[in-house]
Design an enzyme around this catalytic site. Structure first.
Site, PDB file in Angstrom:
ATOM      1  CB  SER A 128      -0.946  -0.036   1.209  1.00 58.34           C
ATOM      2  OG  SER A 128      -1.958   0.926   1.110  1.00 58.34           O
ATOM      3  CG  ASP A 271      -6.075  -3.358  -3.957  1.00 56.08           C
ATOM      4  OD1 ASP A 271      -6.847  -2.566  -3.410  1.00 56.08           O
ATOM      5  OD2 ASP A 271      -4.848  -3.363  -3.769  1.00 56.08           O
ATOM      6  CG  HIS A 304      -5.643  -2.288  -0.085  1.00 55.18           C
ATOM      7  ND1 HIS A 304      -4.712  -2.092  -1.085  1.00 55.18           N
ATOM      8  CD2 HIS A 304      -5.149  -1.664   1.020  1.00 55.18           C
ATOM      9  CE1 HIS A 304      -3.704  -1.363  -0.616  1.00 55.18           C
ATOM     10  NE2 HIS A 304      -3.946  -1.102   0.650  1.00 55.18           N
TER      11      HIS A 304
END
EC number: 2.3.1.31
Length: 332
Positions: A128, A271, A304
């Site tokens: 991330s 995601d 995610h």
């Protein structure tokens, strides 16, 4: 547990001209002493910190003795993004969170590494936001990283990501319960409808007052509120939209032509934050000019957050990267 250490960065000028005469950069070292083994830098995500392994380590499944990133063979370093609150001084350190960008955090990390006598990295890995900062580090020094491993990330913030950063920023600045409310919204970006259905399937609590999904969201809001400072959340959220803000596709191609770094793109098929489509597009761009790029995709319903859940798949992808040095170390 590895002790929290500090290196001081002096006379650091930010992109907007703001000068920081002093910034403390906190970090932890795991595994082998600096200077005795290949160095792996681990960049933390939005609510993470430098405690990547050991007691309360957030990536224990990947990092540690006899793990994929084996602390018997590597020096593992993790910096805290200044102001993340891990040392408890967010408000004092970051009075204006919009002064900082992902690029300038990357510059700080390089300065921190250099202050420790480290000028080349075997690998920089992060998920991330941490992956975005890893990209920025590679852009700054294209020939001093052997393996770049951004996971559930990308080299730039997409329009979708920038839009969600704005919504989060509005909640953080306008809600009467900012961290709690922003976290509840964010959890819906980190997971998927399929993930939530598999976990809750419209069940209610025993008292029948709330659906379990409601209780879960309220719990995550309260949990983050108890351990994270508002200044830290504002900064980390802001940094997301600055990833790659000074880069375009042509500059990305120029970087790919110049760099000696092996780039390992790892996306998550579901995601909603850094989408797999964006990562595939990045791969298509890069492979036009370099054969030092690979693409792998974690298959998961969890969105995610799969980079913090699907450890078996992630370990399988990373195994060959870190096995190379393992073999060299054993043979030596």
């Amino acid at each position: 547990m590895s002790a929290l250490k500090k290196t001081d960065i002096f006379d650091f000028t930010l992109q907007n001209g703001v000068n920081k005469s002093w910034l403390p950069l906190y970090y932890q070292v795991f595994g082998q002493p600096i200077g005795t083994a290949p160095v792996v830098l681990v960049n933390h995500a939005l609510t993470g910190n430098s405690q990547v392994t050991g007691e309360k380590g957030w990536w224990n499944a990947l990092i540690g003795e006899n793990k994929i990133i084996d602390t018997e063979l590597y020096t593992v370093i993790a910096f805290n993004i200044p102001g993340n609150g891990f040392d408890g001084n967010s408000e004092d350190l970051i009075p204006n969170y919009k002064d900082f960008t992902a690029e300038y955090i990357a510059k700080l990390f390089w300065k921190g590494l250099n202050s420790l006598g480290i000028y080349r990295l075997f690998a920089v890995i992060g998920g991330s936001l941490g992956g975005g900062i890893a990209w920025e580090m590679a852009f700054l020094q294209p020939n001093n990283i052997q393996h770049l491993i951004p996971i559930a990330s990308d080299w730039k913030a997409s329009d979708w990501l920038i839009a969600n950063v704005l919504v989060q920023d509005q909640i953080l600045n306008n809600s009467s319960n900012p961290i709690h409310d922003a976290r509840m919204h964010a959890m819906l970006l980190y997971r998927t409808p399929e993930s939530l259905k598999a976990k809750f399937n419209r069940t209610k609590n025993d008292n029948q007052d709330l659906f379990q999904i409601e209780s879960w969201l309220l719990h995550h809001g309260k949990k983050l509120e108890s351990r994270f400072e508002l200044a830290a959340y504002k900064l980390m959220n802001h940094l997301l939209k600055t990833i790659g803000e000074n880069m375009d596709s042509e500059q990305l191609l120029a970087f790919a032509e110049e760099t000696t770094t092996q780039i390992h793109l790892i996306a998550v098929n579901s995601d909603y934050f850094f989408t797999a489509d964006e990562n595939r597009e990045t791969f298509e761009i890069l492979k036009k000019v370099t054969n030092q790029v690979s693409y792998n995709e974690i298959q998961s319903i969890h969105g995610h957050d799969a980079f913090l859940i699907e450890f078996e798949q992630l370990s399988g992808i990373l195994k060959n990267i870190f096995a190379t040095t393992k073999l060299k170390t054993i043979l030596a």
